[in-house]
Write an enzyme that holds these catalytic residues in place. Structure first.
Site, short mmCIF file in Angstrom:
data_model
loop_
_atom_site.label_atom_id
_atom_site.label_comp_id
_atom_site.label_asym_id
_atom_site.label_seq_id
_atom_site.Cartn_x
_atom_site.Cartn_y
_atom_site.Cartn_z
N ASP A 199 0.82 -1.22 0.00
CA ASP A 199 0.00 0.00 0.00
C ASP A 199 0.84 1.26 0.00
O ASP A 199 0.51 2.24 0.67
CB ASP A 199 -0.98 -0.02 1.17
CG ASP A 199 -2.18 0.89 0.91
OD1 ASP A 199 -2.39 1.29 -0.26
OD2 ASP A 199 -2.90 1.24 1.86
N LYS A 201 1.87 4.66 -1.13
CA LYS A 201 1.23 5.79 -1.81
C LYS A 201 1.62 7.05 -1.05
O LYS A 201 2.11 6.97 0.09
CB LYS A 201 -0.28 5.61 -1.85
CG LYS A 201 -0.92 5.35 -0.49
CD LYS A 201 -2.43 5.22 -0.65
CE LYS A 201 -3.09 4.72 0.61
NZ LYS A 201 -4.55 4.58 0.45
N ASN A 251 0.71 7.50 2.63
CA ASN A 251 1.31 6.64 3.65
C ASN A 251 2.78 6.95 3.89
O ASN A 251 3.43 6.28 4.69
CB ASN A 251 1.14 5.17 3.27
CG ASN A 251 -0.28 4.67 3.51
OD1 ASN A 251 -1.03 5.33 4.24
ND2 ASN A 251 -0.64 3.55 2.92
C1 C58 Z 1 -1.86 10.91 7.17
N1 C58 Z 1 -1.99 10.41 5.81
S1 C58 Z 1 -2.71 4.50 9.28
C2 C58 Z 1 -3.10 10.63 7.95
N2 C58 Z 1 -3.44 9.23 7.94
C3 C58 Z 1 -2.76 8.34 8.70
N3 C58 Z 1 -1.78 8.77 9.50
C4 C58 Z 1 -1.04 7.90 10.25
N4 C58 Z 1 -1.25 6.57 10.20
C5 C58 Z 1 -2.24 6.12 9.42
N5 C58 Z 1 1.87 9.52 12.77
C6 C58 Z 1 -3.05 6.96 8.65
C7 C58 Z 1 -4.07 6.22 7.97
C8 C58 Z 1 -3.99 4.86 8.24
C9 C58 Z 1 -4.93 3.83 7.74
C10 C58 Z 1 -6.19 4.48 7.25
C11 C58 Z 1 -5.91 5.66 6.39
C12 C58 Z 1 -5.18 6.75 7.14
C13 C58 Z 1 -0.03 8.45 11.14
C14 C58 Z 1 0.80 7.62 11.88
C15 C58 Z 1 1.75 8.20 12.69
C16 C58 Z 1 1.08 10.33 12.06
C17 C58 Z 1 0.11 9.81 11.23
C18 C58 Z 1 -1.57 12.42 7.12
C19 C58 Z 1 -1.09 12.99 8.44
C20 C58 Z 1 0.19 12.77 8.88
C21 C58 Z 1 0.63 13.32 10.10
C22 C58 Z 1 -0.25 14.04 10.86
C23 C58 Z 1 -1.55 14.25 10.43
C24 C58 Z 1 -1.96 13.73 9.21
#
Ligand code: C58
Length: 528
Positions: free
Chosen positions: A311, A313, A316
């Site tokens: 996955d 992209k 991620n």
């Molecule tokens: C970030 N694309 S697991 C927001 N989405 C996610 N962020 C993190 N882990 C995951 N520190 C996601 C998603 C997952 C599965 C379902 C789809 C979304 C994450 C892990 C650890 C931060 C984020 C964008 C983002 C990054 C950082 C802060 C806020 C948003």
């Protein structure tokens, strides 16, 4: 004749880049060069005219696999209680998906015995679902068809009674220094930061230490409805593996409530590459090279440990406070893959799905290198190599089918502005034939390391985080929300209260032993 993916797909095309409303363009100016957007936002971070933010972050999905024999429709399943094979009578045990269960009559057999079953399915046609036979007797089905009749009582199975569920240990009762379990009450929910087909992701604070974490929340009903819980187990295993690598997010803890599973993940503060790209349009080659190289190391680390990530992209790929990458979301991973092994689950995020998956072939680690090709192209060109946004207004071309056809058939056009080395690395990764793809031949990972595009990379230094990232996310304080996707601003952060009838349908024994505390992160916490 309908194509195999017509059968299994129903959603509209998902690609991360915006579609352009037809009335802004005459048919002749469809080629707006390499620009991502046809106009400029009013202010940084604001949407462009005609920009539909909802299409950027469509999630990954799995299409599950069913095996038809004698009217049975078998699905691979992991048994956490003792079960016996209806064919050979031996116990079904071991790691991974050791057995097959008929989704209609619930018959249990070994994977190795499933083709030998003589007894016809007693419950055939109970829930009529469309299963397409293929040459191997294997079939792929869409998620819409995979719902199991819940009203049906489980037939008596030769299983031993479930192990008693351990009473939750109260933190105060623990010996000093021993691991405590966490629960929802330990966290303050701050904000929704992401959402996928199976999960919602929150930014949370551990009240005791005031440290911030990402919390991935999965509804158990979705897990058991859709598949069995193998992938939850896999996700946990991969987290444990990943905790040892600088470019992979690590796990803090896992816990559950009657309705949900929680993964508490180390928080990576700089946002993701999607967000970064939306501001940069495209990256200088030097920047793209750095990210592609760090991602390569993360993928190679997983591959060496038998994990296909599946996955990759822009969403991620997270950036830490210094600008190093970290991959998140192991929900699509496949574990236990040895060199040369293959698998065949149809899964991923449409824009990044490799041709071999679309062709229904068995595949291996090659799919991750393909996805890295798509992602590197996006960084360098500012758009997807399979950009179908010009087709947004044509109903025939605005579908996932059309996107998949483009992935399978279209010759990839590399923007002329890119260097010869960049063009070569993109062509290498985006080779539609997995055996000829960069990183997938005899030389394996070494072919990537020694590719001219990566000539300036000092791989060992890079893995030690000794190379200064090209871009440092602007962060003001621990809670700075500046790098977060704006899509979720209005989302309520609370979790809906548990619904008793929904919970009654959940077999809680499937989730026994889910609780986990990472001893390393725990000791770090105690240092505060
Ligand atoms: C970030 N694309 S697991 C927001 N989405 C996610 N962020 C993190 N882990 C995951 N520190 C996601 C998603 C997952 C599965 C379902 C789809 C979304 C994450 C892990 C650890 C931060 C984020 C964008 C983002 C990054 C950082 C802060 C806020 C948003």
């Amino acid at each position: 004749m309908r194509s195999f993916w017509t059968e299994i797909l129903n959603a509209a095309a998902s690609h991360p880049f915006p579609s352009v409303p037809g009335d802004l363009l005459s048919p002749l100016d469809l080629d707006y060069g390499d620009e991502l957007f046809p106009n400029v936002p009013a202010a940084p971070g604001m949407p462009c005219t005609g920009e539909d933010r909802s299409i950027y972050r469509r999630g990954a999905r799995r299409w599950r696999k069913l095996y038809r024999v004698n009217g049975h429709i078998f699905q691979a399943k992991r048994f956490n209680r003792r079960a016996f094979c209806a064919y050979c009578q031996d116990r079904i045990w071991g790691l991974g998906r050791q057995g097959f269960k008929c989704i209609q009559c619930k018959l249990l057999v070994h994977k190795k015995c499933h083709k030998l079953v003589q007894k016809p399915c007693s419950n055939e046609h109970v829930d009529p679902i469309e299963v397409k036979d293929d040459a191997n007797g294997e079939s792929t089905l869409g998620r819409a068809a995979s719902v199991r009749s819940r009203a049906e009582p489980e037939p008596p199975l030769p299983e031993t009674p479930p192990a008693p569920v351990a009473a939750p240990v109260r933190n105060e009762d623990l010996e000093p220094g021993s691991q405590r379990q966490y629960s929802l009450e330990d966290f303050e929910l701050i904000r929704v930061i992401g959402r996928g087909s199976y999960a919602k992701v929150l930014m949370v604070e551990l009240k005791r230490t005031k440290r911030v974490y990402a919390m991935k929340v999965i509804k158990k009903a979705l897990v058991t409805d859709d598949e069995d819980i193998d992938w939850v187990q896999t996700e946990k295993h991969v987290f444990e593996t990943a905790s040892n690598h600088p470019f992979l997010v690590g796990l803090h803890s896992c816990f559950q409530t009657p309705s949900r599973l929680f993964f508490v993940i180390e928080f990576v503060r700089g946002g993701d590459l999607m967000f970064h790209m939306q501001r940069q349009r495209r990256l200088p080659e030097e920047h793209a090279r750095f990210y592609a190289a760090e991602i390569s190391l993360a993928l190679h680390f997983l591959h060496e440990r038998g994990v296909i990530y599946r996955d990759l992209k822009l969403d991620n790929v997270l950036l830490d406070h210094e600008g190093h990458i970290k991959l998140t979301d192991y929900g699509m991973c496949k574990e236990g893959v040895r060199p040369g092994d293959t698998t065949s689950t149809f899964c991923g995020t449409p824009n990044y799905i490799a041709p071999e998956i679309l062709r229904g072939e068995e595949y291996g680690f090659s799919v991750d290198w393909w996805a890295l090709g798509v992602l590197t192209y996006e960084m360098l060109a500012g758009r997807s190599p399979f950009d179908i946004s010009h087709a947004a207004d044509n109903p025939d071309q605005n579908t996932e089918d059309y996107l998949f056809q483009v992935i399978l058939e279209k010759t990839i056009r590399i923007p002329r502005s890119l260097s010869v080395k960049a063009a070569s690395v993109l062509k290498g990764f985006l080779n539609k034939s997995p055996s000829e793809r960069l990183g997938c031949g005899e030389g394996g990972f070494l072919d990537i390391v020694s590719h001219p595009f990566f000539k300036s990379i000092e791989w060992e230094m890079l893995e030690q985080k000794q190379v200064v990232p090209p871009f440092k996310p602007r962060l003001e304080g621990e809670r700075d929300l500046a790098n977060f996707p704006p899509e979720f601003t209005d989302e309520p952060v609370h979790l809906t209260p548990d619904n008793d009838t929904e919970i009654a349908d959940i077999d809680q024994s499937e989730f026994e032993g889910f609780e986990y505390v990472n001893p390393l992160l725990m000791s770090l916490e105690d240092c505060v």
